[in-house]
Write an enzyme that holds these catalytic residues in place. Structure first.
Site, mmCIF file in Angstrom:
data_model
loop_
_atom_site.group_PDB
_atom_site.id
_atom_site.type_symbol
_atom_site.label_atom_id
_atom_site.label_comp_id
_atom_site.label_asym_id
_atom_site.label_seq_id
_atom_site.Cartn_x
_atom_site.Cartn_y
_atom_site.Cartn_z
ATOM 1 N N ALA A 126 0.852 -1.196 0.000
ATOM 2 C CA ALA A 126 0.000 0.000 0.000
ATOM 3 C C ALA A 126 0.882 1.237 0.000
ATOM 4 C CB ALA A 126 -0.914 -0.003 1.225
ATOM 5 N N HIS A 127 0.712 2.072 -1.032
ATOM 6 C CA HIS A 127 1.518 3.294 -1.072
ATOM 7 C C HIS A 127 0.866 4.437 -1.831
ATOM 8 C CE1 HIS A 127 2.398 1.790 -5.101
ATOM 9 N NE2 HIS A 127 2.858 2.984 -5.388
ATOM 10 N N ARG A 128 -0.296 4.229 -2.456
ATOM 11 C CA ARG A 128 -0.917 5.288 -3.238
ATOM 12 C C ARG A 128 -1.364 6.439 -2.335
ATOM 13 N NH1 ARG A 128 0.329 4.698 -8.623
ATOM 14 N NH2 ARG A 128 0.101 2.527 -9.232
ATOM 15 N N ASP A 140 -2.740 -1.825 -3.671
ATOM 16 C CA ASP A 140 -3.300 -0.647 -4.337
ATOM 17 C C ASP A 140 -2.442 -0.264 -5.558
ATOM 18 O OD1 ASP A 140 -1.043 0.336 -3.127
ATOM 19 O OD2 ASP A 140 -2.009 2.056 -2.191
ATOM 20 N N ARG A 186 6.408 6.104 2.843
ATOM 21 C CA ARG A 186 5.353 7.106 3.027
ATOM 22 C C ARG A 186 4.209 6.534 3.854
ATOM 23 N NH1 ARG A 186 3.827 9.575 -1.969
ATOM 24 N NH2 ARG A 186 2.234 10.696 -0.820
#
Length: 290
Positions: free
Chosen positions: A209-211, A288, A244
């Site tokens: 998950a990074h979006r 994602d 992030r």
């Protein structure tokens, strides 16, 4: 060959991990063909050890030039890359510039090529999420608009390009070069015993998950934690945490929710071989990613 017998120079701009996977075989193909020379420029968009250097080493990619542009906001980063790339390519003047993927480096390369009058090709052209809140979607649209040659990975890419007015003669179906890399390294992955020290049960799932739309807001991260909490009731979860995502989980005081869940295994970002090894034995993947 040009009239003087000199092989044309093709510039390739990369800046992030997915780019490295997409160009891993290009140097070998260029060398084997004997038709053109390749000049790889790494913008430095991902510049830390986990996010870049390990991947370059595993793919045996040796950039001819590394720019190491400054970070900061997306606009600042793109602006710095345009200036640095334009100065560099004005000097070496490639016959063709290849922008790879949908990252900020690709957009910077496309603008530089356009302003310098250099022909532009887009590798992984035509992909669309139809979600313009995604920075990558805007990058894809703009790079495709500026491209003279569109290299598509799947039939939907061609349809999207024709819909936006690109001519059929500018579109080339080349397949997915990330799959080329995976196939070439298949035996290496099979022989590899490293999972970066992660101890995993027999049955587990993998999460990435990074979006920004998901991990930059508290509601998005709360939803992610809710999904992982629910899923972990049935399977262990291996979650290599993007920087992030890690920072925002801490910012919104949600990291402890996952840390206190014994069925969620949090790890730092994994290198390519370790990640593929983990993925290969997983029961499922939640992501994602595009």
């Amino acid at each position: 060959m040009d009239p003087k017998g000199k092989k044309p120079l093709i510039g390739v701009v990369v800046g992030a991990r997915p780019n490295f996977m997409k160009i891993a075989r290009l140097r070998k193909v260029a060398s084997k063909s004997g038709i053109f020379d390749l000049h790889i420029v790494h913008t430095g968009q991902h510049f830390d050890e986990k996010m870049a250097q390990v991947f370059l080493k595993q793919f045996e990619i040796r950039p001819d030039t590394t720019l190491n542009v400054d970070g900061g906001s997306a606009a600042s980063q793109i602006g710095s890359m345009i200036l640095a790339l334009s100065k560099h390519f004005e000097t070496i003047r490639p016959k063709l510039l290849v922008a790879v993927g949908d990252v900020n480096s690709a957009l910077a390369a496309a603008v530089s090529a356009n302003k310098l009058g250099i022909k532009l090709a887009h590798l992984e052209s035509g992909l669309r999420s139809h979600d313009r809140t995604m920075p990558e979607e805007i990058n894809r649209i703009l790079v495709d608009e500026l491209s003279d040659y569109c290299f598509v990975t799947e039939p939907s890419g061609e349809k999207n390009l024709l819909r936006m007015g690109k001519t059929p003669s500018s579109i080339y179906f080349v397949g997915n070069t990330m799959i080329d890399t995976l196939v070439e390294l298949g035996d290496v992955i099979d022989r590899s015993t490293t999972t970066n020290g992660i101890q995993l049960p027999t049955e587990y799932g993998v999460v990435t998950a990074h979006r920004p739309a998901l991990v930059d807001t508290q509601p998005g991260l709360e939803k992610l934690c809710e999904i992982l909490t629910l899923t972990s009731r049935y399977y262990a979860i291996c979650f290599p945490v993007h920087p992030r995502t890690q920072n925002n989980l801490q910012k919104f005081e949600l990291l402890r929710v996952l840390e206190e869940n014994e069925n969620v295994i949090l790890t730092p970002p994994l290198d390519y071989l370790a990640f593929q090894k983990v993925v290969k034995s997983a029961k499922f993947i939640l992501t994602d990613s595009g």
